[in-house]
Motif scaffolding. Structure first.
Motif, PDB file in Angstrom:
ATOM      1  N   ASP A  12       1.128  -1.060   0.119  1.00  0.00           N
ATOM      2  CA  ASP A  12       0.498   0.122  -0.236  1.00  0.00           C
ATOM      3  C   ASP A  12       0.759   0.887   0.327  1.00  0.00           C
ATOM      4  O   ASP A  12       1.626   1.878   1.436  1.00  0.00           O
ATOM      5  N   ARG A  13       1.658   1.775  -1.349  1.00  0.00           N
ATOM      6  CA  ARG A  13       2.244   3.043  -1.654  1.00  0.00           C
ATOM      7  C   ARG A  13       3.551   2.979  -0.329  1.00  0.00           C
ATOM      8  O   ARG A  13       3.432   3.838   0.150  1.00  0.00           O
ATOM      9  N   ALA A  14       3.746   2.125  -0.803  1.00  0.00           N
ATOM     10  CA  ALA A  14       5.277   1.598  -1.010  1.00  0.00           C
ATOM     11  C   ALA A  14       5.694   1.282   0.663  1.00  0.00           C
ATOM     12  O   ALA A  14       6.745   1.186   0.849  1.00  0.00           O
ATOM     13  N   VAL A  15       5.135   0.543   1.428  1.00  0.00           N
ATOM     14  CA  VAL A  15       4.441   0.386   2.381  1.00  0.00           C
ATOM     15  C   VAL A  15       3.635  -1.029   2.054  1.00  0.00           C
ATOM     16  O   VAL A  15       2.246  -1.617   2.272  1.00  0.00           O
ATOM     17  N   THR A  16       5.109  -2.479   1.987  1.00  0.00           N
ATOM     18  CA  THR A  16       4.397  -3.943   2.746  1.00  0.00           C
ATOM     19  C   THR A  16       3.560  -4.332   3.808  1.00  0.00           C
ATOM     20  O   THR A  16       4.368  -4.192   4.712  1.00  0.00           O
ATOM     21  N   VAL A  17       2.402  -4.828   3.588  1.00  0.00           N
ATOM     22  CA  VAL A  17       1.905  -4.696   4.724  1.00  0.00           C
ATOM     23  C   VAL A  17       1.626  -6.338   4.860  1.00  0.00           C
ATOM     24  O   VAL A  17       1.097  -7.327   4.426  1.00  0.00           O
ATOM     25  N   LEU A  18       2.680  -6.898   6.186  1.00  0.00           N
ATOM     26  CA  LEU A  18       2.469  -7.903   6.716  1.00  0.00           C
ATOM     27  C   LEU A  18       1.557  -8.704   7.239  1.00  0.00           C
ATOM     28  O   LEU A  18       1.738  -8.386   8.665  1.00  0.00           O
ATOM     29  N   THR A  19       0.471  -9.824   7.485  1.00  0.00           N
ATOM     30  CA  THR A  19      -0.841 -10.072   7.951  1.00  0.00           C
ATOM     31  C   THR A  19      -0.017 -11.456   8.395  1.00  0.00           C
ATOM     32  O   THR A  19      -0.475 -12.110   7.298  1.00  0.00           O
ATOM     33  N   GLY A  49      10.580  -0.091  -5.227  1.00  0.00           N
ATOM     34  CA  GLY A  49       9.619   0.098  -4.741  1.00  0.00           C
ATOM     35  C   GLY A  49       8.482   0.060  -3.266  1.00  0.00           C
ATOM     36  O   GLY A  49       8.363   0.654  -2.589  1.00  0.00           O
ATOM     37  N   VAL A  50       9.604  -0.794  -2.666  1.00  0.00           N
ATOM     38  CA  VAL A  50       8.804  -1.076  -1.231  1.00  0.00           C
ATOM     39  C   VAL A  50      10.093   0.286  -0.171  1.00  0.00           C
ATOM     40  O   VAL A  50      11.296   0.327  -0.240  1.00  0.00           O
ATOM     41  N   ARG A  51       9.029   0.836   0.857  1.00  0.00           N
ATOM     42  CA  ARG A  51      10.136   2.542   1.828  1.00  0.00           C
ATOM     43  C   ARG A  51       9.675   1.039   3.130  1.00  0.00           C
ATOM     44  O   ARG A  51      10.591   1.305   3.971  1.00  0.00           O
ATOM     45  N   ALA A  52       9.174   0.933   3.467  1.00  0.00           N
ATOM     46  CA  ALA A  52       8.432   0.209   4.724  1.00  0.00           C
ATOM     47  C   ALA A  52       8.127  -1.091   4.930  1.00  0.00           C
ATOM     48  O   ALA A  52       7.377  -1.216   4.054  1.00  0.00           O
ATOM     49  N   VAL A  53       7.872  -1.504   5.772  1.00  0.00           N
ATOM     50  CA  VAL A  53       7.142  -3.187   6.260  1.00  0.00           C
ATOM     51  C   VAL A  53       6.617  -3.256   7.147  1.00  0.00           C
ATOM     52  O   VAL A  53       6.837  -1.998   8.472  1.00  0.00           O
ATOM     53  N   LEU A  54       5.017  -3.197   7.288  1.00  0.00           N
ATOM     54  CA  LEU A  54       3.894  -3.195   8.322  1.00  0.00           C
ATOM     55  C   LEU A  54       3.343  -4.524   9.171  1.00  0.00           C
ATOM     56  O   LEU A  54       3.560  -5.106   7.817  1.00  0.00           O
ATOM     57  N   LEU A  55       3.945  -5.345   9.925  1.00  0.00           N
ATOM     58  CA  LEU A  55       3.791  -6.418  10.608  1.00  0.00           C
ATOM     59  C   LEU A  55       2.520  -6.258  11.176  1.00  0.00           C
ATOM     60  O   LEU A  55       2.358  -5.370  12.363  1.00  0.00           O
ATOM     61  N   LEU A 179      -0.050   5.611  13.995  1.00  0.00           N
ATOM     62  CA  LEU A 179       0.540   4.821  13.084  1.00  0.00           C
ATOM     63  C   LEU A 179       0.220   5.861  11.586  1.00  0.00           C
ATOM     64  O   LEU A 179       1.466   5.426  10.523  1.00  0.00           O
ATOM     65  N   GLU A 180      -1.172   6.082  11.633  1.00  0.00           N
ATOM     66  CA  GLU A 180      -1.218   7.130  10.159  1.00  0.00           C
ATOM     67  C   GLU A 180       0.252   7.748   9.903  1.00  0.00           C
ATOM     68  O   GLU A 180       0.816   8.031   8.663  1.00  0.00           O
ATOM     69  N   GLY A 181       0.455   8.695  11.308  1.00  0.00           N
ATOM     70  CA  GLY A 181       1.182   9.487  11.276  1.00  0.00           C
ATOM     71  C   GLY A 181       3.283   9.053  10.752  1.00  0.00           C
ATOM     72  O   GLY A 181       3.844   9.510   9.640  1.00  0.00           O
ATOM     73  N   ILE A 182       2.804   7.652  11.878  1.00  0.00           N
ATOM     74  CA  ILE A 182       4.515   7.199  11.055  1.00  0.00           C
ATOM     75  C   ILE A 182       5.162   6.816   9.806  1.00  0.00           C
ATOM     76  O   ILE A 182       5.867   7.044   9.375  1.00  0.00           O
ATOM     77  N   LEU A 183       3.707   6.037   9.202  1.00  0.00           N
ATOM     78  CA  LEU A 183       3.965   5.865   7.806  1.00  0.00           C
ATOM     79  C   LEU A 183       3.765   6.492   7.000  1.00  0.00           C
ATOM     80  O   LEU A 183       4.765   6.764   5.927  1.00  0.00           O
ATOM     81  N   ALA A 184       3.610   7.842   7.117  1.00  0.00           N
ATOM     82  CA  ALA A 184       3.565   9.304   6.569  1.00  0.00           C
ATOM     83  C   ALA A 184       4.772   9.769   6.433  1.00  0.00           C
ATOM     84  O   ALA A 184       5.123   9.601   5.748  1.00  0.00           O
ATOM     85  N   GLY A 185       5.725   9.514   7.607  1.00  0.00           N
ATOM     86  CA  GLY A 185       6.597   9.847   7.794  1.00  0.00           C
ATOM     87  C   GLY A 185       7.660   9.202   6.832  1.00  0.00           C
ATOM     88  O   GLY A 185       8.875   9.318   6.222  1.00  0.00           O
TER      89      GLY A 185
END
Length: 246
Positions: A12-19, A49-55, A179-185
């Motif tokens: 999602d917009r350069a953040v890989t979401v791992l669930t 293309g990935v900037r960060a990972v969200l677990l 969380l949203e602010g962290i991901l935006a950063g």
């Protein structure tokens, strides 16, 4: 028959979401789940293309720790060390979001992530001490991230604590409303800047794992091999108190 994935992923917009999606065992750290999660982390690390990972997770439990039923009592510590080391050495930041129970080795996974947020439904406990064990390898990132006096209390007592306390002691970075602010950063940061900054922020954890992991795996093996721990694990699986509980 095709086995359903235990780790679901999308970007999602350069953040890989791992669930984590293994509700039958409360997202326990089985060998299979760790293999899937490690593969997903590797893929994210290699994707420019990935900037960060969200677990994150499904269900009411972020992670319940080692899967003793699937893997026995001996494989868990080494598997957890490998996973925490991969997170620490990943060139991209990993953000954990917990809105459910976090127990035992699950706390090691949470603490290994670069940033952690939690919701009001999250609870935390180092349950090992009540089983005749210790949070041996899980303590590696916990004692790097959290206030040592507070960590000592919860490692020694096995008490359950909430998100407010987890934030206060530094085990969790912030409530999940941040969380949203962290991901935006993270999305606003440059890939090179993120990689270099993570080199700085994860250095202490990488050094701790390198210097202490082998000793703590040996400690874990000794404890698991003891009669006291065997009784503690058996009591937990049978959902009864061990004989030493007063």
């Amino acid at each position: 028959m095709t086995t359903a994935p235990q780790v679901r992923r999308h970007t999602d917009r350069a953040v890989t979401v791992l669930t984590l999606d293994s509700p039958h065992n409360r997202n326990a750290l089985s060998a299979a789940l760790i293999a899937e999660l490690t593969d997903a982390l590797d893929a994210a690390d290699g994707d420019p293309g990935v900037r960060a990972v969200l677990l994150t997770h499904t269900g009411t439990t972020f992670c319940s720790g080692a899967d003793l039923r699937a893997d026995g009592v001996h494989r868990g510590p080494a598997l957890l060390v490998g996973l925490m080391s991969r997170i620490a050495t990943l060139s991209k930041p990993v953000v954990a979001r917990a809105d459910g129970h976090v127990r035992a080795g699950g706390l090691g996974l949470l603490a290994a992530c670069d940033i952690a947020v939690a919701g009001s439904a999250a609870t935390f406990a180092f349950t090992e001490v009540r089983l005749g064990l210790a949070a041996s390898v899980a303590s590696l990132p916990v004692l790097v991230r959290a206030d040592p006096r507070a960590a000592a209390r919860y490692l020694l007592t096995g008490e359950t604590f909430d998100t407010a306390e987890a934030v206060r002691i530094g085990l969790v970075t912030a409530w999940d409303e941040a969380l949203e602010g962290i991901l935006a950063g993270l999305r606003a940061a440059s890939p090179q800047g993120l990689a270099a900054s993570k080199e700085l922020t994860a250095a202490a954890l990488r050094e701790t794992i390198a210097s202490q992991a082998e000793h703590l795996q040996q400690q874990s093996a000794r404890l698991f091999a003891s009669a006291e721990a065997a009784e503690g694990v058996r009591a937990a699986m049978e959902r009864r108190d061990p004989p030493w509980a007063l």
